[in-house]
Write an enzyme that holds these catalytic residues in place. Structure first.
Site, short mmCIF file in Angstrom:
data_model
loop_
_atom_site.label_atom_id
_atom_site.label_comp_id
_atom_site.label_asym_id
_atom_site.label_seq_id
_atom_site.Cartn_x
_atom_site.Cartn_y
_atom_site.Cartn_z
N TYR A 143 -10.95 -8.71 2.77
CA TYR A 143 -11.44 -10.08 2.77
C TYR A 143 -10.32 -11.05 3.10
CZ TYR A 143 -14.15 -14.15 1.19
OH TYR A 143 -14.82 -15.35 1.13
N SER B 47 -12.11 -19.27 3.98
CA SER B 47 -11.96 -19.24 2.52
C SER B 47 -10.53 -19.63 2.17
CB SER B 47 -12.24 -17.83 2.00
OG SER B 47 -11.85 -17.69 0.64
#
Length: 290
Positions: free
Chosen positions: A162, A148
């Protein structure tokens, strides 16, 4: 060599975790269009079956929970009962947990890190024999880990686990690539930016707003995700080992810093759209973050 020789996936078998929706679904659809036979994994069997039916006769559901090693083992065993080899593994399944720093729970941390960073490692480990069975010097097997832009650029959301997991996965990709190259297994990563999906609700609900902070001027499309994955999975990407390909419209690396102003745009949809485009002056009424 033809263009089709470079990018075709004909005759290849792929498995995409988290493949029933979002970026995983887009990648699965792209692989099928390029000629591959694709298995999609997801925790909810009904969603997997529905997506497989939508994507056509070359798509097959392989449901299971890959957030635990026991679940990964079960999925790998189910796959081996169906196929003798695996050409392409896409480790896409992910989750995120948002909470204030002072309130961030251990359960949210563990759930995120287990699925986003531990699962790709153990999924690849469990399917290593199947990948080796497909691999050769002339036609290596592929593992693509989905990271990401949060691995390289901070998000305004407090998704601590995350950020850590995706950054860790990017470095883990490099280490796995160094180890598995001898088995003719090429490991790379794909780093998506803002794509409308269930995980990126901001891009889904405020597409125009988010597009304003992306140099390309728009959010990602399914074709963008599929194109990057097809490149890495095909002959065209055979000499790319350990690298992370950013598919983000320039969000992580090609934008000028705007300090806290882009944060204002994203937190407050009613904020003037030109606030982050205008140079700060001493008398501008903009809060100072210190």
């Amino acid at each position: 060599m033809t263009l089709e020789d470079l990018f075709t996936l004909k005759g290849r078998v792929a498995l995409v975790t988290g493949g029933s929706r979002g970026i995983g679904r887009a990648i699965a659809a792209g692989f099928i269009a390029a000629g591959a036979k694709v298995y999609i994994n997801g925790r909810k069997a009904a969603d997997c079956e529905a997506t497989a039916a939508e994507l056509g006769p070359n798509c097959f559901a392989l449901p299971g929970d890959v957030s635990t090693v026991a679940g990964i083992t079960a999925v790998a065993e189910s796959f081996r009962a169906l196929e003798s080899k695996l050409d392409i593994l896409v480790n896409n399944a992910a989750t995120a947990w948002a909470a204030k720093f002072t309130d961030f729970p251990e359960s949210g941390w563990d759930r995120t890190v287990d699925l986003c960073m531990k699962s790709p490692f153990f999924m690849t480990q469990a399917l290593h024999p199947s990948l080796k069975a497909a691999a050769s010097a002339a036609k290596p097997a592929k593992v693509i880990n989905i990271t990401s832009t949060d691995a390289t650029a901070l998000d305004y959301l407090e998704v601590y686990a995350y950020h850590a997991a995706k950054a860790g996965l990017a470095h883990l990709t490099r280490r796995m690539a160094a180890e598995l190259a001898k088995d003719h297994i090429v490991v790379t990563a794909l780093s998506p930016g803002h794509f409308p999906s269930g995980m990126n609700r901001t891009a889904t609900r405020h597409e125009d707003l988010v597009s304003g902070i992306i140099p390309a001027g728009r959010v990602g499309t399914p074709e963008d995700a599929a194109g990057g994955a097809i490149f890495l999975a095909s002959r065209a990407g055979d000499y790319v080992l350990g690298s992370t390909l950013a598919v983000d419209g320039g969000f992580a690396w090609a934008r000028l810093p705007t300090s806290h102003l882009d944060r204002i745009e994203r937190i407050d949809p009613e904020a003037p759209r030109d606030i982050a485009r205008t140079p700060q002056t001493a008398d501008r009424d903009v809060p100072d973050e210190g």
